[in-house]
Design an enzyme around this catalytic site. Structure first.
Site, PDB file in Angstrom:
ATOM      1  N   ALA A 140     -79.363  -0.417  69.555  1.00 62.10           N
ATOM      2  CA  ALA A 140     -78.142  -1.163  69.293  1.00 62.10           C
ATOM      3  C   ALA A 140     -77.758  -1.962  70.525  1.00 62.10           C
ATOM      4  CB  ALA A 140     -77.011  -0.209  68.930  1.00 62.10           C
TER       5      ALA A 140
ATOM      6  N   GLU B 167     -72.489   2.232  72.700  1.00 61.25           N
ATOM      7  CA  GLU B 167     -72.223   0.787  72.663  1.00 61.25           C
ATOM      8  C   GLU B 167     -70.732   0.513  72.804  1.00 61.25           C
ATOM      9  OE1 GLU B 167     -74.850  -0.604  73.186  1.00 61.25           O
ATOM     10  OE2 GLU B 167     -76.295   0.768  72.303  1.00 61.25           O
TER      11      GLU B 167
ATOM     12  N   HIS C 268     -69.648   0.748  76.434  1.00 58.65           N
ATOM     13  CA  HIS C 268     -70.026  -0.412  77.254  1.00 58.65           C
ATOM     14  C   HIS C 268     -68.886  -1.423  77.365  1.00 58.65           C
ATOM     15  CE1 HIS C 268     -74.118  -0.029  78.575  1.00 58.65           C
ATOM     16  NE2 HIS C 268     -74.669  -0.007  77.378  1.00 58.65           N
TER      17      HIS C 268
HETATM   18  N1  BES Z   1     -77.793  -2.726  76.202  1.00 55.56           N
HETATM   19  C1  BES Z   1     -78.638  -1.878  75.430  1.00 55.56           C
HETATM   20  C2  BES Z   1     -79.473  -2.634  74.427  1.00 55.56           C
HETATM   21  C3  BES Z   1     -80.726  -3.217  75.005  1.00 55.56           C
HETATM   22  C4  BES Z   1     -81.813  -2.408  75.220  1.00 55.56           C
HETATM   23  C5  BES Z   1     -80.821  -4.552  75.320  1.00 55.56           C
HETATM   24  C6  BES Z   1     -82.971  -2.945  75.747  1.00 55.56           C
HETATM   25  C7  BES Z   1     -81.958  -5.077  75.848  1.00 55.56           C
HETATM   26  C8  BES Z   1     -83.046  -4.281  76.064  1.00 55.56           C
HETATM   27  C9  BES Z   1     -77.826  -0.833  74.673  1.00 55.56           C
HETATM   28  O1  BES Z   1     -76.608  -0.537  75.224  1.00 55.56           O
HETATM   29  C10 BES Z   1     -78.627   0.427  74.722  1.00 55.56           C
HETATM   30  O2  BES Z   1     -78.769   0.976  75.768  1.00 55.56           O
HETATM   31  N2  BES Z   1     -79.164   0.850  73.589  1.00 55.56           N
HETATM   32  C11 BES Z   1     -80.034   1.972  73.501  1.00 55.56           C
HETATM   33  C12 BES Z   1     -79.393   3.134  72.835  1.00 55.56           C
HETATM   34  C13 BES Z   1     -78.477   3.905  73.717  1.00 55.56           C
HETATM   35  C14 BES Z   1     -77.749   4.977  72.967  1.00 55.56           C
HETATM   36  C15 BES Z   1     -79.177   4.539  74.901  1.00 55.56           C
HETATM   37  C16 BES Z   1     -81.231   1.529  72.684  1.00 55.56           C
HETATM   38  O3  BES Z   1     -81.141   0.487  72.050  1.00 55.56           O
HETATM   39  O4  BES Z   1     -82.236   2.213  72.715  1.00 55.56           O
HETATM   40 ZN    ZN Z   2     -76.597   0.721  76.871  1.00 51.53          ZN
END
Ligand code: BES
Ligand code: ZN
Length: 873
Positions: free
Chosen positions: A269, A305, A308
């Site tokens: 996400a 999310e 953030h």
């Molecule tokens: N900011 C990230 C999304 C992201 C991930 C953007 C990789 C660009 C590259 C988001 O906040 C995130 O960390 N998502 C994780 C899940 C989270 C619960 C650790 C994901 O998408 O795996």
């Molecule tokens: Zn993140």
């Protein structure tokens, strides 16, 4: 064809952007085939140099500059250069000006799923880290922050709902069946937080009243007919909003918060300001189609999310080297949210399992890097377990060292001092130095040094003085490009165990657990007990107080005694894990033929003693995964380790037969609720179902088929289906066929069907799944359900000594990489462990990597493959 590895970006090369953006206006004329993007950037230059804007896969149609409030003048060809990487204005005006551009992009041919793309007939964006440059020419770097106004125009039938960041402005009808909508985001943000969604959705709506009494309109946008399945995500969102108010004093700052679920998404996400975009797998859930693990993941990702909004959006990163500033901190926050929603010790154990499996594995291989590295190749590849999971551990250590109240003061100061800014790890720690008055520079070494520290603990007992002397020694093994390591401050939470289920007081202090800091390479702790005391035992690293590998030279009997005396849930569990790891190594290398009965009895007793806390009991039945055992001894033999695991599971299953029968014959909790209490009961049921499958005793298939047929929810259907895959005979094929027929129209459930087979089957099974008509290279969830499930969860088959596992997926990885480089690169990380393997599999893995490179990889994938192979490749 060969691709070069990307040019390395270096932290030391950071320089601020020499222009300020005072505001951005974007105008989208939306179409699936072609979208026209007009951008109007209001710029103030600082200095006289050229202006560089990033841009990729854009067709420039118009470019003009307006100065001093005058009319825009189209630029001459000589005034700028546009190439595959962007646009440079050779001599921009020296005073404030407006830059206008118009570009054409093609969402439907964007299979990389970065920038603006089409998913299920709807338009959506993914801009982190560098996707905005695929939408328009822009300084696509997180330290350039601006407010945005967005106007979208498009056909009303195809795109009835038009969303972007912030809150809605005007909207209305246009001739020719078209309409428009404006969105205004008053908060300055970097381009990576931009989002746009357009399409036909069903919407689940709700409201949230903030702590100061403001009403926020919440909307979760999903495929037609899916709205009821967004209820848990909505519930999780409201609980997250409340938790951040109560725990960090942070209130939401807009009148609208939207989530959009998309089926084709590279990650879990994305936290775009006011418009989070989610992989539909982390939004949609009901008892019939989702497991408890899915519900749990939705809860934590929605929270992550949402959190953030303050840690990432209001305060963002100066550059991508600071990624852990938002990700590590936000993971720490979501882990604590989950701990508060469920069981804190169970959550801690799950977080450590994940850390050890993914981050310790990363540290032990060629992709090891610091939490804040000082160089990177492809930015997409920096979203690693080290940045996320180890990054979260560092915040946890900080909090433990300074205490929860001071931690909160430091966070308050951080929000106050840096709101609206793009900052660094140094800025973050400066806040904690202010509130503690301490110098935290030694602690910050954790951010620069890669590798997992090993801490050796040894004890001697002097009965005459009743003193237990504990010595500690730390060392961090070398990692690629960083051979010299320094000691780091390691907070070790300890207690003196009296062996009767309690603690003993030492050094005249209370018997409470205490924090012992190991700051140098070695350290000593003398614990003087009241004269005549019996020898106590030391509980160390309680609650996994530091991300290190603790080693103690203890015999099996001493370890069993220690487990019995432990008072810390994490250490109780971990003590058993250590015993089990040693046992599995002995069983796999042939130094022992059968599981030791004292050990199996100790596990079974621990499980029996924890039946009142079923989620914890379930964790006690868990054996370390094959990949975790790679780290214990090399060369690793995945086939032998998997066989040893199954043998030990068989013994445990036999000893727990009574408990298993009693638990599984009791009715499952009803009516279904996804919350912690029921999920805990189901966790033990599914753990026992898993043991039955692994043990594959005569009659297991029949028992499991019976359970499969009357499974009341997806949690149990999937657990029994998975367990059945280990059993011989017809039952397995029958259940798989039944499941497929039942769920063929539900892609998220079909992902489970693919993944259950890929993570348990043979290379032949995987080839069959890849050839299945529902296998889809363009859908990352589906590709991961087969390729990642096989390569990362089925290590004995993937790392088969004859190379058959590698060959089964090689062509598909190559093809996936052509379609979607971020996905290709992620799949390739499955090869990071090849040097730890027994020589035959190791040589096959190396040969496969070389073939992939020879065949031609994307820059992202080449970054991984090149590092995995190493210099002497
Ligand atoms: N900011 C990230 C999304 C992201 C991930 C953007 C990789 C660009 C590259 C988001 O906040 C995130 O960390 N998502 C994780 C899940 C989270 C619960 C650790 C994901 O998408 O795996
Ligand atoms: Zn993140």
């Amino acid at each position: 064809m060969r691709t070069e590895t990307p040019v390395a970006v270096k932290l030391q090369d950071y320089a601020p952007y020499p222009f300020t953006l005072n505001g951005v206006e974007l105008h989208f004329d939306l179409g699936a085939e072609t979208t026209i993007v007009k951008a109007s950037l209001s710029v103030t230059p600082h200095g006289t140099g050229p202006m560089h804007l990033d841009g990729e896969a854009l067709k420039l149609r118009y470019i003009a500059v307006a100065e001093g409030g005058g009319a825009a003048k189209p630029l001459d060809l000589a005034d700028f250069t546009a190439d595959a990487r962007g646009l440079t204005l050779h001599t921009p005006p020296q005073g404030p000006f407006v830059l206008e551009t118009e570009v054409e992009i093609s969402p439907e041919s964007n299979t990389a799923l970065s920038g603006l793309y089409l998913s299920g007939g709807r338009l959506c964006t993914q801009c982190e880290a560098e996707g905005f440059r695929r939408i328009t020419y822009y300084p696509d770097r997180p330290d350039v922050m601006s407010s945005f106004r967005v106007r979208m125009v498009g056909p009303k039938d195809a795109f009835p709902i038009l969303l972007s960041n912030g809150t809605p402005g005007t909207s209305g009808e246009l001739p020719g069946g078209r309409h428009f909508a404006e969105w205004i985001d008053p908060h300055k943000k970097p381009a990576y937080l931009f989002a746009l969604c357009a399409g036909d959705y069903d919407v689940l709506r709700d409201t949230f009243t903030t702590m100061s009494g403001k009403t926020v309109d919440l909307g979760i946008h999903v495929d037609k007919g899916d709205a009821p399945r967004a209820a848990w995500a909505m519930d999780s969102l409201k609980r997250s909003m409340r938790w951040d108010e109560e725990t960090y004093g942070r209130e939401y700052d807009l009148g609208v918060f939207n989530i959009v679920a998309v089926r084709d998404f590279n990650f879990g996400a994305m936290e775009n300001k006011g418009l989070n975009i989610f992989n539909s797998a982390y939004v949609l859930a009901d008892e019939a189609t989702a497991t408890d693990a899915d519900f749990e993941a939705i809860e934590s990702i929605v929270a992550h999310e949402y959190f953030h909004n303050w840690t990432g959006n209001r305060i963002t990163c100066r550059d991508w080297f600071q990624l852990c500033l938002k990700e590590g901190l936000t993971v720490f926050r979501d882990q604590n949210f989950s701990a508060d929603m469920r069981s804190r010790p169970v959550q801690r154990i799950k977080d450590v399992i994940r850390l050890r499996a993914r981050q310790f594995g990363e540290d032990a291989g060629p992709l090891a890097h610091a939490v804040r590295p000082d160089t990177y190749g492809a930015i997409d590849n920096l979203y690693t377990a080290t940045v996320y999971e180890k990054g979260a551990e560092l915040i946890g250590m900080l909090r433990r060292m300074i205490g929860p109240e001071t931690y909160r003061k430091g966070m308050d100061l951080y929000f106050e001092r840096h709101d609206g800014q793009a900052v660094t790890i140094e800025d973050f720690y400066a806040c904690f130095e202010t509130v503690t008055g301490r110098d935290l520079s030694a602690f910050r070494r954790w951010y620069a040094q890669a590798g997992t520290p090993e801490v050796r603990v040894a004890e001697t007992w002097d009965a005459a003085t009743a003193t237990l002397t504990v010595t500690f020694a730390q060392a961090t093994p070398p990692t690629p490009g960083q051979t010299v390591k320094h000691p780091v401050p390691i907070p070790l939470l300890c207690a003196v165990l009296d062996g009767k289920g309690g603690h003993a007081a030492a050094n005249g202090a209370s018997a409470e657990p205490f924090l012992h800091g190991l700051d140098g390479a070695t350290g000593t702790l003398a614990l003087r007990l009241p004269p005549g005391s019996p020898r106590p035992m030391l509980s160390v690293g309680r609650d996994f107080s530091a991300p290190v590998r603790l080693t103690r030279a203890l015999s099996r009997d001493e370890r069993i005694a220690l487990v019995k005396a432990e008072t810390d849930a994490f250490n109780t569990w971990d003590g058993l894990q250590t015993l089990i790891k040693e046992e599995l190594l002995a069983l796999s290398d042939g130094s022992q033929t059968n599981p030791n009965l004292d050990l199996v009895e100790a596990i079974a007793n621990a499980v029996r003693g924890a039946m009142h806390d079923p989620a914890f009991a379930a964790l006690l039945t868990r054996l370390p995964e094959v990949g975790e055992l790679f780290l214990e001894r090399q060369p690793a033999d995945p086939v032998a380790l998997a066989a040893a695991r199954q043998k030990l599971q068989g013994s445990l299953c036999a000893l727990l037969a009574g408990e298993i029968a009693a638990t599984l014959s009791a009715p499952a909790p009803a009516p279904y609720h996804p919350g912690a209490e029921q999920a805990s009961v189901r966790a033990l049921r599914t753990a026992f179902i898993g043991l039955l499958g692994a043990a594959a005793t005569p009659g297991a298939a029949e028992t499991l088929s019976g359970l499969y047929e009357k499974a009341p929810n997806m949690t149990e259907s999937l657990a029994t289906l998975r367990a059945l895959t280990f059993t011989p005979g017809e039952a397995k094929a029958k259940a798989l066929a039944h499941f497929e027929a039942l769920w063929t129209d539900n892609p998220l459930v079909m992902d489970k069907w693919f993944s259950v087979q890929a993570s348990t089957g043979t290379a032949e099974d995987v080839k069959r799944l890849i050839a299945h008509p529902a296998f889809d290279l363009k859908n990352p969830n589906r590709v991961r359900a087969v390729i990642a499930a096989f390569a990362m969860q089925n290590l004995a088959a993937f790392h088969a000594p004859d190379g058959s596992g590698y060959r089964a997926v090689e062509a598909t990885i190559l093809a996936a990489d052509k379609v979607n480089p971020a996905l290709g690169a992620r799949l390739l990380t499955a090869f990071e462990q090849w040097r730890l393997l027994e020589p035959r599999a190791g040589a096959e893995a190396q040969a496969c990597l070389k073939r992939l490179i020879e065949a031609g990889l994307s820059e992202n994938a080449m970054d991984i493959a090149g590092r995995a192979l190493g210099k002497d490749g």
